[in-house]
Design a protein around this motif. Structure first.
Motif, short mmCIF file in Angstrom:
data_model
loop_
_atom_site.label_atom_id
_atom_site.label_comp_id
_atom_site.label_asym_id
_atom_site.label_seq_id
_atom_site.Cartn_x
_atom_site.Cartn_y
_atom_site.Cartn_z
N ARG A 75 0.83 -1.21 0.00
CA ARG A 75 0.00 0.00 0.00
C ARG A 75 0.87 1.27 0.00
N GLN A 76 2.01 1.19 0.62
CA GLN A 76 2.88 2.37 0.72
C GLN A 76 3.75 2.56 -0.52
N HIS A 77 4.20 1.46 -1.12
CA HIS A 77 5.24 1.57 -2.15
C HIS A 77 4.78 1.20 -3.56
N TYR A 78 3.60 0.62 -3.71
CA TYR A 78 3.17 0.13 -5.02
C TYR A 78 1.94 0.90 -5.50
N PRO A 79 1.80 1.06 -6.83
CA PRO A 79 0.63 1.76 -7.39
C PRO A 79 -0.59 0.86 -7.47
N LEU A 80 -1.19 0.58 -6.33
CA LEU A 80 -2.36 -0.28 -6.29
C LEU A 80 -3.60 0.46 -6.80
N THR A 81 -4.54 -0.30 -7.33
CA THR A 81 -5.84 0.28 -7.61
C THR A 81 -6.52 0.62 -6.29
N GLN A 82 -7.51 1.47 -6.34
CA GLN A 82 -8.22 1.83 -5.12
C GLN A 82 -8.88 0.61 -4.48
N GLU A 83 -9.43 -0.25 -5.34
CA GLU A 83 -10.08 -1.45 -4.82
C GLU A 83 -9.09 -2.34 -4.09
N ALA A 84 -7.91 -2.55 -4.69
CA ALA A 84 -6.90 -3.39 -4.06
C ALA A 84 -6.38 -2.75 -2.77
N ARG A 85 -6.19 -1.43 -2.80
CA ARG A 85 -5.67 -0.72 -1.63
C ARG A 85 -6.62 -0.85 -0.44
N GLU A 86 -7.90 -0.87 -0.70
CA GLU A 86 -8.88 -0.91 0.39
C GLU A 86 -9.25 -2.34 0.79
N ASN A 87 -8.72 -3.31 0.09
CA ASN A 87 -9.02 -4.70 0.40
C ASN A 87 -8.25 -5.12 1.66
N PRO A 88 -8.92 -5.40 2.77
CA PRO A 88 -8.20 -5.77 4.00
C PRO A 88 -7.42 -7.06 3.85
N HIS A 89 -7.82 -7.92 2.91
CA HIS A 89 -7.14 -9.18 2.67
C HIS A 89 -6.41 -9.14 1.33
N LEU A 90 -5.75 -8.04 1.07
CA LEU A 90 -5.01 -7.86 -0.18
C LEU A 90 -4.08 -9.04 -0.43
N ASN A 91 -4.22 -9.64 -1.60
CA ASN A 91 -3.33 -10.70 -2.06
C ASN A 91 -2.65 -10.16 -3.32
N PRO A 92 -1.44 -9.63 -3.22
CA PRO A 92 -0.83 -8.92 -4.35
C PRO A 92 -0.79 -9.71 -5.65
N GLY A 93 -0.56 -11.02 -5.54
CA GLY A 93 -0.51 -11.82 -6.76
C GLY A 93 -1.79 -12.55 -7.06
N ASN A 94 -2.75 -12.52 -6.14
CA ASN A 94 -3.98 -13.30 -6.30
C ASN A 94 -3.69 -14.74 -6.68
N GLY A 95 -2.55 -15.26 -6.23
CA GLY A 95 -2.28 -16.68 -6.41
C GLY A 95 -3.19 -17.47 -5.50
N TRP A 96 -3.46 -18.72 -5.87
CA TRP A 96 -4.42 -19.49 -5.09
C TRP A 96 -3.76 -20.48 -4.14
N VAL A 97 -2.43 -20.51 -4.08
CA VAL A 97 -1.76 -21.35 -3.09
C VAL A 97 -1.84 -20.71 -1.70
#
Length: 530
Positions: A75-97
């Motif tokens: 959240r501090q260093h990457y250009p996240l979308t607003q939706e991703a930034r506000e997601n409390p369970h942010l998964n940066p890669g959205n990998g399923w493992v």
């Protein structure tokens, strides 16, 4: 050098142990044979394998804080979308493992920030690029460990009141003649239904040299043809039951059923859902989480069956033999990439050494699934954790000396001894203190995959959050022992001290038992599916 506790190996467990020992007020030295700390998270470049309840419970408080700091870093260093930034369970890669598939350098930065205050104060000394060379010891105590610098060859002697083996292969165990086992035990020895008829100390799980990829349609990022490519292209593992054909193919076996399976692989195009394919499996950067134009591709981490290296056992190899095995595994990994680029036509696959922090692409260190294991006061066996041995029950064996909890299937990859997958349903389990205490050595403790498990139960105790819990418990255990002038053995076998120590662990945020009310049903998404 002199210290209260000397932790050899800045693995996941080693870092957690150092953090706990510092919180306990101890003077700590932490050494690492690489230039990065973090083990599985960083040098091995593997996102955490976690159970489905990890966001609510089932790990230590400090592990949960670490995970949240990783999200805060994005959240501090990457250009996240607003939706991703506000997601409390942010998964940066959205990998399923895992609910937290992130880049090795981010895990590294957070671990460094976590330990930085203790390093700045001088309470923690971090020694990088140092490997354990020799030791002085008596039958029940280690006196000192000698380190050697990787480049200069300079040697450092470290004396401590307690020593912790947090290396990936259990390197201190033979060095100090602490009793240890490796490979597979016999069924007659352990009574485990999944054990082999004969013991085989060299029958360890395959290791892997992982690597990161992006994909750029219309571009050609084909690597130089690896030496021995022809060998790896046609290589068929000698396993029982038999593998489905050549290893470097988008096909293999279902680990649970051992039936043939075909793997979907569509870079940047697989749907964002579990079991969509290999590209999304350990994807560590997903374009949809970042503002348009910030990046031109997803990034995925390759830790697939095709790169499991089965041609040698690291635990019984000399240093030069280990280097040869790792070089062969690197060749295998690059051969799989070359196969994807040339024979399957994915020329736009780009090897990403900037992600792994190396010059040639693959991770700094091999991903290790199995270590030397201490001969412990208590050994965890399949019968303690297998669902088949507790029909109708929700929890694994209850241990009165619990120092933590974990959950993962008993998941053994094919082994160098010729075994195919062993994949057994387990139940949410505890970590018994007895499995962390060597039979005879009083001041050496394990903090990695080297605890008192068997070859079988190592398959469910080897994952990131469990290793963190083990290391953290050991750090606090040493603090308690030094405060009360007791050995770990006495703490475990004295009901009053065990209770006091467990209460201290709970105050520090370690969960010692699973909450009531868990429901495990067929198809329950919380039962981790590899």
């Amino acid at each position: 050098m002199q210290t209260d506790i000397f932790i050899v190996g800045a693995s996941v467990g080693g870092c957690a142990c150092a953090l706990a020992a510092c919180k306990a007020g101890l003077k700590v030295i932490l050494s690492e044979d690489s230039d990065w700390i973090g083990g599985q998270f960083t040098t091995q470049a593997t996102p955490p394998d976690e159970h489905g309840w990890i966001e609510q419970f089932g790990c230590t408080r400090s592990y949960r804080q670490f995970r949240e700091q990783v999200r805060a870093y994005y959240r501090q260093h990457y250009p996240l979308t607003q939706e991703a930034r506000e997601n409390p369970h942010l998964n940066p890669g959205n990998g399923w493992v895992s609910p937290l598939c992130a880049e090795p350098k981010v895990f590294l930065a957070v671990l460094q920030d976590t330990l930085a205050p203790f390093i700045a104060s001088g309470q923690l000394i971090l020694l990088l690029n140092q490997r354990p060379l020799s030791a002085a010891f008596s039958p029940q105590a280690v006196h000192h460990i000698v380190l050697q610098a990787a480049e200069s060859g300079e040697k450092i002697e470290v004396r401590a009141r307690y020593f912790v083996d947090a290396t990936e292969l259990g390197d201190l165990l033979p060095l100090t003649q602490t009793a240890w086992v490796s490979g597979s035990e016999s069924q007659g020895e352990t009574g485990e239904p999944s054990a082999k008829a004969q013991a085989d100390p060299r029958n360890n799980q395959a290791f892997s040299l992982c690597f990161a990829l992006s994909y750029h349609e219309g571009e050609d990022w084909t690597i130089e043809k690896p030496s021995d490519y022809a060998f790896w292209r046609d290589f068929v593992p000698a396993l029982t039951p038999a593998w489905s054909g050549p290893l470097l193919r988008l096909s293999g076996l279902n680990p649970r059923t051992l039936q043939p399976v075909h793997y979907n692989f569509q870079p940047n195009r697989e749907p964002n859902q579990a079991f969509a394919g290999l590209w999304t499996y350990r994807r560590i950067r997903h374009l949809e989480n970042f503002t348009p134009g910030a990046f031109d591709s997803d990034i995925t981490l390759v830790n697939y069956p095709q790169i499991d290296h089965l041609l040698g056992d690291l635990l019984h190899a000399s240093p030069s033999e280990q280097q040869a095995l790792i070089a062969a595994a690197k060749n295998q990994s690059l051969s799989f990439l070359y196969y994807l680029q040339t024979e399957l036509g994915f020329k736009g696959l780009k090897l990403r050494p900037d992600i792994t922090g190396t010059q040639d692409g693959p991770a700094k260190r091999p991903y290790i699934r199995e270590s030397r294991r201490i001969k412990a006061e208590f050994t965890i066996k399949e019968q303690h954790v297998s669902a088949a041995h507790r029909p109708g029950q929700v929890y694994a064996e209850t241990f009165e000396d619990s120092v933590g909890i974990g959950f993962y299937r008993i998941d053994l990859h094919p082994s160098v001894g010729g075994d195919n997958y062993v994949d057994v349903e387990s139940l949410p389990f505890q970590i018994p203190l007895g499995a962390l205490i060597p039979e005879k050595m009083d001041n050496l403790l394990p903090a990695c995959k080297n605890i008192g498990t068997t070859h079988i139960t190592n398959g469910c105790y080897r994952l990131h959050p469990i290793e963190w819990n083990i290391g953290e418990a050991v750090g606090y255990l040493v603090g308690y022992c030094l405060q009360h002038d007791l050995s770990p053995r006495v703490v475990r076998n004295s009901p009053s001290h065990l209770q006091a120590f467990q209460q201290h662990l709970e105050e520090q945020g370690l969960e010692l038992q699973w909450p009531d009310g868990l429901v495990l049903e067929e198809g329950d998404p919380h039962i981790h599916a590899r």
